[in-house]
Design a protein around this motif. Structure first.
Motif, PDB file in Angstrom:
ATOM      1  N   MET A 191      13.623   1.223  -9.455  1.00  0.00           N
ATOM      2  CA  MET A 191      13.947   0.472  -8.244  1.00  0.00           C
ATOM      3  C   MET A 191      13.125  -0.818  -8.197  1.00  0.00           C
ATOM      4  O   MET A 191      13.666  -1.890  -7.941  1.00  0.00           O
ATOM      5  N   TYR A 192      11.821  -0.722  -8.465  1.00  0.00           N
ATOM      6  CA  TYR A 192      10.974  -1.909  -8.429  1.00  0.00           C
ATOM      7  C   TYR A 192      11.412  -2.926  -9.485  1.00  0.00           C
ATOM      8  O   TYR A 192      11.416  -4.132  -9.226  1.00  0.00           O
ATOM      9  N   GLU A 193      11.792  -2.453 -10.658  1.00  0.00           N
ATOM     10  CA  GLU A 193      12.274  -3.367 -11.695  1.00  0.00           C
ATOM     11  C   GLU A 193      13.549  -4.084 -11.244  1.00  0.00           C
ATOM     12  O   GLU A 193      13.699  -5.281 -11.483  1.00  0.00           O
ATOM     13  N   GLN A 213      20.276   3.985   0.590  1.00  0.00           N
ATOM     14  CA  GLN A 213      20.924   3.094   1.546  1.00  0.00           C
ATOM     15  C   GLN A 213      20.277   1.706   1.532  1.00  0.00           C
ATOM     16  O   GLN A 213      20.474   0.914   2.438  1.00  0.00           O
ATOM     17  N   GLN A 214      19.450   1.466   0.539  1.00  0.00           N
ATOM     18  CA  GLN A 214      18.766   0.189   0.333  1.00  0.00           C
ATOM     19  C   GLN A 214      17.728  -0.132   1.410  1.00  0.00           C
ATOM     20  O   GLN A 214      17.367  -1.296   1.605  1.00  0.00           O
ATOM     21  N   LEU A 215      17.234   0.893   2.087  1.00  0.00           N
ATOM     22  CA  LEU A 215      16.189   0.670   3.085  1.00  0.00           C
ATOM     23  C   LEU A 215      14.891   0.208   2.441  1.00  0.00           C
ATOM     24  O   LEU A 215      14.241  -0.713   2.935  1.00  0.00           O
ATOM     25  N   ALA A 216      14.508   0.851   1.328  1.00  0.00           N
ATOM     26  CA  ALA A 216      13.270   0.442   0.645  1.00  0.00           C
ATOM     27  C   ALA A 216      13.390  -1.005   0.187  1.00  0.00           C
ATOM     28  O   ALA A 216      12.430  -1.774   0.301  1.00  0.00           O
ATOM     29  N   LYS A 217      14.555  -1.384  -0.293  1.00  0.00           N
ATOM     30  CA  LYS A 217      14.772  -2.771  -0.729  1.00  0.00           C
ATOM     31  C   LYS A 217      14.582  -3.727   0.443  1.00  0.00           C
ATOM     32  O   LYS A 217      13.926  -4.766   0.310  1.00  0.00           O
ATOM     33  N   LYS A 218      15.132  -3.394   1.601  1.00  0.00           N
ATOM     34  CA  LYS A 218      14.993  -4.254   2.777  1.00  0.00           C
ATOM     35  C   LYS A 218      13.533  -4.367   3.215  1.00  0.00           C
ATOM     36  O   LYS A 218      13.062  -5.452   3.562  1.00  0.00           O
ATOM     37  N   THR A 227       0.832  -1.198   0.000  1.00  0.00           N
ATOM     38  CA  THR A 227       0.000   0.000   0.000  1.00  0.00           C
ATOM     39  C   THR A 227       0.868   1.250   0.000  1.00  0.00           C
ATOM     40  O   THR A 227       0.571   2.209  -0.707  1.00  0.00           O
ATOM     41  N   ALA A 228       1.941   1.215   0.766  1.00  0.00           N
ATOM     42  CA  ALA A 228       2.867   2.354   0.814  1.00  0.00           C
ATOM     43  C   ALA A 228       4.237   1.866   1.263  1.00  0.00           C
ATOM     44  O   ALA A 228       4.341   1.042   2.171  1.00  0.00           O
ATOM     45  N   VAL A 229       5.252   2.376   0.614  1.00  0.00           N
ATOM     46  CA  VAL A 229       6.627   2.205   1.079  1.00  0.00           C
ATOM     47  C   VAL A 229       7.313   3.543   0.840  1.00  0.00           C
ATOM     48  O   VAL A 229       7.217   4.111  -0.248  1.00  0.00           O
ATOM     49  N   THR A 230       7.905   4.058   1.878  1.00  0.00           N
ATOM     50  CA  THR A 230       8.574   5.347   1.734  1.00  0.00           C
ATOM     51  C   THR A 230       9.747   5.440   2.695  1.00  0.00           C
ATOM     52  O   THR A 230       9.742   4.847   3.782  1.00  0.00           O
ATOM     53  N   VAL A 231      10.744   6.167   2.266  1.00  0.00           N
ATOM     54  CA  VAL A 231      11.947   6.411   3.063  1.00  0.00           C
ATOM     55  C   VAL A 231      12.182   7.918   3.066  1.00  0.00           C
ATOM     56  O   VAL A 231      12.067   8.569   2.015  1.00  0.00           O
ATOM     57  N   ALA A 232      12.477   8.466   4.233  1.00  0.00           N
ATOM     58  CA  ALA A 232      12.752   9.900   4.339  1.00  0.00           C
ATOM     59  C   ALA A 232      13.923  10.271   3.426  1.00  0.00           C
ATOM     60  O   ALA A 232      14.866   9.482   3.274  1.00  0.00           O
ATOM     61  N   PRO A 233      13.873  11.441   2.799  1.00  0.00           N
ATOM     62  CA  PRO A 233      14.913  11.825   1.831  1.00  0.00           C
ATOM     63  C   PRO A 233      16.348  11.683   2.341  1.00  0.00           C
ATOM     64  O   PRO A 233      17.228  11.240   1.603  1.00  0.00           O
TER      65      PRO A 233
END
Length: 174
Positions: free
Chosen positions: A121-123, A84-89, A73-79
């Motif tokens: 990134m998703y790809e 730093q690959q946080l979204a990937k994790k 539904t949502a994935v976000t990382v503060a700018p």
């Protein structure tokens, strides 16, 4: 050091700064509370030094039969914490939960067609564009429905792209 843990009620009062990005969808408090109550396994936060929230992922599991899937539904990382690959994790965590606990066939998400960095990134994470949803965002901008097959979808049927775009009223919701 970063800790990834389940999202809790107190985080609702602390994560507003992460949502300031214009590409991040924000929701009302009851929406977040519903996810926290119904799908707690799919709602996680990345926390940094000083208990600072760096990002979060919110999702659910839905559908029927071979359409049973995990949904981001949502994935976000503060700018200040990006690249730093946080979204990937966070994505990997939701995929693992969808695969092993939810026994889902695939994970899907919607992204603005103009959000090229997110699409790339998703790809890289193995997602493919399944279909275009016309005027998905506020009736103005198209969205892309991206999917990644999980282990239960041995034949990868869930990620065969549709040949035509759809409208929001053609989408199935739980």
């Amino acid at each position: 050091m970063t800790t990834i843990r389940r999202f809790c009620c107190n985080d609702l009062l602390r994560f507003a700064s992460v949502n300031l990005d214009h590409l991040t969808e924000t929701f009302n408090m009851s929406f977040y509370m519903t996810y926290l109550a119904r799908w707690p396994d799919y709602f996680h936060v990345a926390e940094g030094p000083g208990n600072r929230i760096m990002g979060y992922i919110m999702g659910k599991v839905e559908g029927q039969g071979e359409s049973w899937h995990g949904h981001v539904t949502a994935v976000t990382v503060a700018p200040e914490y990006r690249r730093q690959q946080l979204a990937k994790k966070l994505m990997n965590l939701l995929e693992d939960i969808s695969d092993k606990i939810g026994k889902a066939y695939f994970v899907d998400l919607f992204v603005r067609a103009s959000n090229t960095p997110a699409i790339k990134m998703y790809e890289k994470l193995g997602y493919v564009i399944y279909r275009r949803v016309l005027r998905y965002y506020s009736g103005e901008e198209d969205g892309l429905d991206m999917r990644k097959a999980l282990s239960r979808d041995v034949e990868k049927k869930s990620i065969i792209p549709l040949k035509r775009p759809v409208t929001p009223d053609e989408l199935e919701y739980d």
